[in-house]
Design a protein around this motif. Sequence first.
Motif, PDB file in Angstrom:
ATOM      1  N   ALA A   1      16.069  19.917  36.959  1.00 35.33           N
ATOM      2  CA  ALA A   1      17.260  20.544  37.528  1.00 35.33           C
ATOM      3  C   ALA A   1      18.398  19.547  37.688  1.00 35.33           C
ATOM      4  N   SER A   2      18.072  18.313  37.981  1.00 31.87           N
ATOM      5  CA  SER A   2      19.102  17.295  38.180  1.00 31.87           C
ATOM      6  C   SER A   2      19.778  16.886  36.873  1.00 31.87           C
ATOM      7  N   ASP A   3      19.189  17.258  35.744  1.00 33.92           N
ATOM      8  CA  ASP A   3      19.724  16.843  34.448  1.00 33.92           C
ATOM      9  C   ASP A   3      20.590  17.903  33.779  1.00 33.92           C
ATOM     10  N   VAL A   4      20.652  19.108  34.343  1.00 34.31           N
ATOM     11  CA  VAL A   4      21.442  20.176  33.724  1.00 34.31           C
ATOM     12  C   VAL A   4      22.543  20.632  34.668  1.00 34.31           C
ATOM     13  N   ARG A   5      23.490  21.347  34.124  1.00 32.21           N
ATOM     14  CA  ARG A   5      24.621  21.832  34.910  1.00 32.21           C
ATOM     15  C   ARG A   5      24.148  22.768  36.021  1.00 32.21           C
ATOM     16  N   ALA A   6      24.907  22.784  37.093  1.00 32.02           N
ATOM     17  CA  ALA A   6      24.557  23.621  38.245  1.00 32.02           C
ATOM     18  C   ALA A   6      24.501  25.099  37.864  1.00 32.02           C
ATOM     19  N   GLU A   7      25.345  25.508  36.913  1.00 33.61           N
ATOM     20  CA  GLU A   7      25.348  26.907  36.500  1.00 33.61           C
ATOM     21  C   GLU A   7      23.996  27.337  35.939  1.00 33.61           C
ATOM     22  N   LEU A   8      23.346  26.422  35.218  1.00 36.24           N
ATOM     23  CA  LEU A   8      22.047  26.746  34.622  1.00 36.24           C
ATOM     24  C   LEU A   8      20.949  26.783  35.677  1.00 36.24           C
ATOM     25  N   VAL A   9      21.043  25.934  36.685  1.00 34.84           N
ATOM     26  CA  VAL A   9      20.086  25.992  37.793  1.00 34.84           C
ATOM     27  C   VAL A   9      20.258  27.317  38.539  1.00 34.84           C
TER      28      VAL A   9
ATOM     29  N   ASN B   1      10.916  28.391  48.434  1.00 31.33           N
ATOM     30  CA  ASN B   1       9.777  27.990  47.612  1.00 31.33           C
ATOM     31  C   ASN B   1      10.163  27.934  46.131  1.00 31.33           C
ATOM     32  N   LYS B   2      11.013  28.864  45.724  1.00 29.95           N
ATOM     33  CA  LYS B   2      11.476  28.857  44.334  1.00 29.95           C
ATOM     34  C   LYS B   2      12.318  27.618  44.061  1.00 29.95           C
ATOM     35  N   ILE B   3      13.170  27.262  44.999  1.00 29.98           N
ATOM     36  CA  ILE B   3      13.992  26.053  44.836  1.00 29.98           C
ATOM     37  C   ILE B   3      13.091  24.831  44.715  1.00 29.98           C
ATOM     38  N   ARG B   4      12.066  24.768  45.558  1.00 30.48           N
ATOM     39  CA  ARG B   4      11.132  23.639  45.484  1.00 30.48           C
ATOM     40  C   ARG B   4      10.468  23.586  44.109  1.00 30.48           C
ATOM     41  N   MET B   5      10.066  24.742  43.603  1.00 30.64           N
ATOM     42  CA  MET B   5       9.395  24.794  42.309  1.00 30.64           C
ATOM     43  C   MET B   5      10.324  24.317  41.197  1.00 30.64           C
ATOM     44  N   ILE B   6      11.590  24.734  41.275  1.00 33.98           N
ATOM     45  CA  ILE B   6      12.556  24.331  40.259  1.00 33.98           C
ATOM     46  C   ILE B   6      12.794  22.822  40.307  1.00 33.98           C
ATOM     47  N   LEU B   7      12.829  22.272  41.524  1.00 37.23           N
ATOM     48  CA  LEU B   7      13.065  20.833  41.663  1.00 37.23           C
ATOM     49  C   LEU B   7      11.876  20.013  41.175  1.00 37.23           C
TER      50      LEU B   7
END
Length: 232
Positions: free
Chosen positions: A75-83, A124-130
Amino acid sequence: MKLLDLRAELENDLSWRLDELRHLRNLLLPTADQESWPVSSMRTLLVMQYAHLEGYVRNSANIYVAFINSIQAAASDVRAELVAAALLQEFEAVRKGGGVEAQEDGDENGVLLKRAKSQVAFVNKIRMILENPVEIDSGSAVSLDMNLSADVLRRQLFVLGIPSERVERAQFSALEFVRRTRHDIAHGNRKERISTGEFQAHTSQSERFMSDLARLITSAARDGWYRSGDGA
């Protein structure tokens, strides 16, 4: 998915759509005498052109989403829009006040508890994405609202992290021209004869729009517009 695969899918989809439109045109307008072209045949082709244009936008967006998912980027490597695109289902669940877990509880829990559970599910979804590569659901991220206007296209590009500034104004103008003509026909406002000049303009603008879109999506993938901090 490699860049060559993305480009091939875009080109193959565009090629068959243009071939089908030209085949239909040869069937419906077989004569070179433009003044004898039946207005019903021209209307049919104009509507089909819009349908293919809308279909190509949707499929191109799906191809780009598949490319982004194949990168397996953090997530830290792509644009915020994609996250944000990867969280669209969770955004919708929070907006409605109940996520999947809350819905499974049936009527035993009240609205407030469902809302609280949806918020926890969101975290929890945010944690999973991170902790995992970004995965975008194309069914949520690709939406044209059954009416492909310039505004809908801008929003779709934004969701995919592609700045609309990268699109020439002429492309939006071409889209609106094609859309208005299609709507006029659908609403019975084009019963009179359509000028061959307008018909030819519609055809060329449709083809140009799809070709330009293919180049835009290819550039976004090739030049890494999806990367966090990219200047696109």
